[in-house]
Design an enzyme around this catalytic site. Sequence first.
Site, short mmCIF file in Angstrom:
data_model
loop_
_atom_site.label_atom_id
_atom_site.label_comp_id
_atom_site.label_asym_id
_atom_site.label_seq_id
_atom_site.Cartn_x
_atom_site.Cartn_y
_atom_site.Cartn_z
N HIS A 325 0.81 -1.22 0.00
CA HIS A 325 0.00 0.00 0.00
C HIS A 325 0.84 1.27 0.00
O HIS A 325 0.37 2.33 -0.42
CB HIS A 325 -0.94 0.02 1.20
N GLY A 326 2.06 1.20 0.50
CA GLY A 326 2.87 2.40 0.50
C GLY A 326 4.22 2.16 1.13
O GLY A 326 4.37 1.27 1.97
#
Lengths: 473, 380
Positions: A325-326
């Site tokens: 996600h990041g």
Amino acid sequence: MIFNSLTFIVFFAIFLGFWSLPFGWTTRRLVLLAASYVFYASWSPPFVVLLWLSTVVDYLAARWISREERPGPRRAALILSLSANLGMLGFFKYGAFLENNFEALTGLLGLTYRAPRWNIILPLGISFYTFQTLSYTLDVYQRRIAPSRSFLNFALFVTFFPHLVAGPIMRPKDLLSQFARPKRASPNMMIWGLALMTLGLFEKVVLADAFLSGPADEVFKAPTALPSLDAWTGVLAFAGQIFFDFSGYTTTAIGTALCLGFSLPQNFNAPYAAVGFSDFWRRWHISLSTWLRDYLYISLGGNRKGRLRTYANLMLTMLLGGLWHGASWTFVVWGGLHGLYLAGERVLTEAFGRRGVFETPPFKLAAATLTFVLVCVAWVFFRAADFQTAARLLISMAAPPPTAKPLLYLNDIIPVAAIVAFMLTAQWRLRAIPLETVVARTPVPVLAVCWSLMAFLILASQGSENAFIYFQF
Amino acid sequence: MLSSTSSSSARRVPADAEGQVAPGDGLTHADDLEEAHRAVPERPWGRIVVVALVLTIMMMTAWEAFWRSRGYEAGDIKDTNAAWAEQRRRAEGPATVLIGSSRNLFDLDLDTWERVAGARPVQLSLEGTSPRFALADLAADPMFHGLVVCDVVPKAFFTRFGGGGAAALAYYQHETVSQRLGRLLSLGPEQLFAYIDAQTRPAELWRRLVLTLRPGQTPPVVEPYKVGVLRADRNARMWSVEADDPKYRNRQKDIWREMFRPKPGFRPPDPAKVVSEVAANVAKIRARGGNVVFVYHPLAPELAKFDEAAFPRARYWDVLLRGSRTAGVRYDEHPELQGFREPELSHMAPDQVEGYTAKFARLVIASDGPRRRPSSNSRQ
């Protein structure tokens, strides 16, 4: 271009006009491919090259794998595909993160190292399309399918504009074969597609952006501890915002594809009505969770190598899922928390087995409430810019200092409470019933009024310049 | 929830005649896998879409009529980052560029300026924003060697670098093709519909409702209401409702008073750092043959008193001009800039701006004086 923009509406109207013309299937597919590249290039034309690279490498690698019987060359082709895709992803998404962590590590060792700053821009949707092309190569390598005979079909599988930048992460079985035969939407498909687009844009423009994003932003940027009411309102607002934002994108994508005659699978299925965390991950971002299950968890051995390895595999899968996600440790902690939740649930299931009481409505409701609360706790790490912010919010949610001053006004709290209550009630009612079934049972006047109200509120809200949250992943 | 679909309705579709299995290994080709088909609920969709369309048009017509009755007008363009970015692209070469806060935006008429000066200025002023970010940006732009007319509202200028301007600048620097196209397309509906305005959004209307405060809560800072109307090139002037509706005007007056009155315990900032930063940027523009003129527009005496109390002229304005060796045009130094009407204390009435702009532009041009223009080969 984003779905909630006038540019997309004009682009889609023009494309839909072309799509209805009586051209041959090959011509229509070629124009669909060109339109998909235009759609992607409207953000940053140079990054189309990465999309081409990913497409060509995986198409060729899969063909090479399928022709070879010897394990060595097969593995070499797979490694080529993995290196190209994960290399791109690693460089663009995790390059700066690795540099920063290396700097921090050398600092801990008393050394001074300053990495050059590259100012790398993250190509839009790279996490989605690299996972998608990888699933194709891995399916061919694992002899689940034979490779596509058509480069055009494969290029469309990667680039098809409705799902290109934020999923669902399509698998060959979900989409590739749909390009093999001519598609045209029936009038009912077209209208239902438009209805889904309206619903998706309503979720994004009205609920996520207009009413929920403000209170969530206020709370997550507060520099001091807050009263519990404010902290919980902010976290609930974010829980609603991220659901409506991402679900809104997916619903619009599904509707867009349906208007062209294609079917995209569901990516959300009443996730906040989940009873337990394995249930949650069967309902939230389904295309990612099944990808991680099939290509990572099972490849690591799944639950076939003993209890300890099962838990280790579960944790590793969720930690990497968080990192997907990041490029930040807060995302890793978010994934780790979900790993712990899943492991805890597994321990309890093993300890207590299946009992009749677990199937009673009060127990299910209590378990669903607990699941939702713990999911919200994990969202704190997902949304917080850093660990200090996350810690401050968790303290505010659990035991705020008596000196904490109210931040949110009733103007913020009332809509959040109303929308979240509506969301939870609706999801609870829809947890076992598809939306299509509900619509089929709803009186015609109610459907027409609901549709027009949603359209009115979208137009009155005048759209926004806000991109979908998941675009950044 | 809302995106739930029926995947259970997947059915096997016969493969085409090219062969559904790969040679040798018995695997199905990716192109021949069974297709998933989404279910479409059985409903009289034709009837539903017609009724929904009619209802939507009726609601939108009523909504548009309501906002027109409240003084909103079609052709009033929203002041977005995209609008600012579009004008920023015009700020190159010898252009005259207006930077500053709302007075520079609403008190100056671009048509009049063009008539007086012979060239249309670029309007980059932003409501409630310090222009220092724009000055720094223009100073760093090697393509710019024109005249910067920089509005100094002391409270904004000496305490902030840019505020909302940072978002506009970032948007300009990273604007995508799609966003530029979106800006062009949005002008069509904005020329047609009056309701398209940041202040008419349902969420904004709800946010501005005055509700009971929670125990221990301080009242929210009330943001200014709509002040002006804007054309596509950001040529703006005061909105007729602001000028003519006493209730609306009085509410706005209270907001300006609250905003500009020095708060108890206010500590004036040290201007030295700001002056040094501004002087460096002015020097960069001058080095390319450009120039900067600082300006101070008319305002009602009670607001002028607040300015003088918090940011005394001798300590701020004079120091700024001396430190940056720059000319300034202040309304209170020129008799011809006196006597204009500010109905809500802070901005000029719409029927005054043409007369004011004509006089003001002449003074600015005179204070700019002859400048060294860069030779063609000194431009990058």
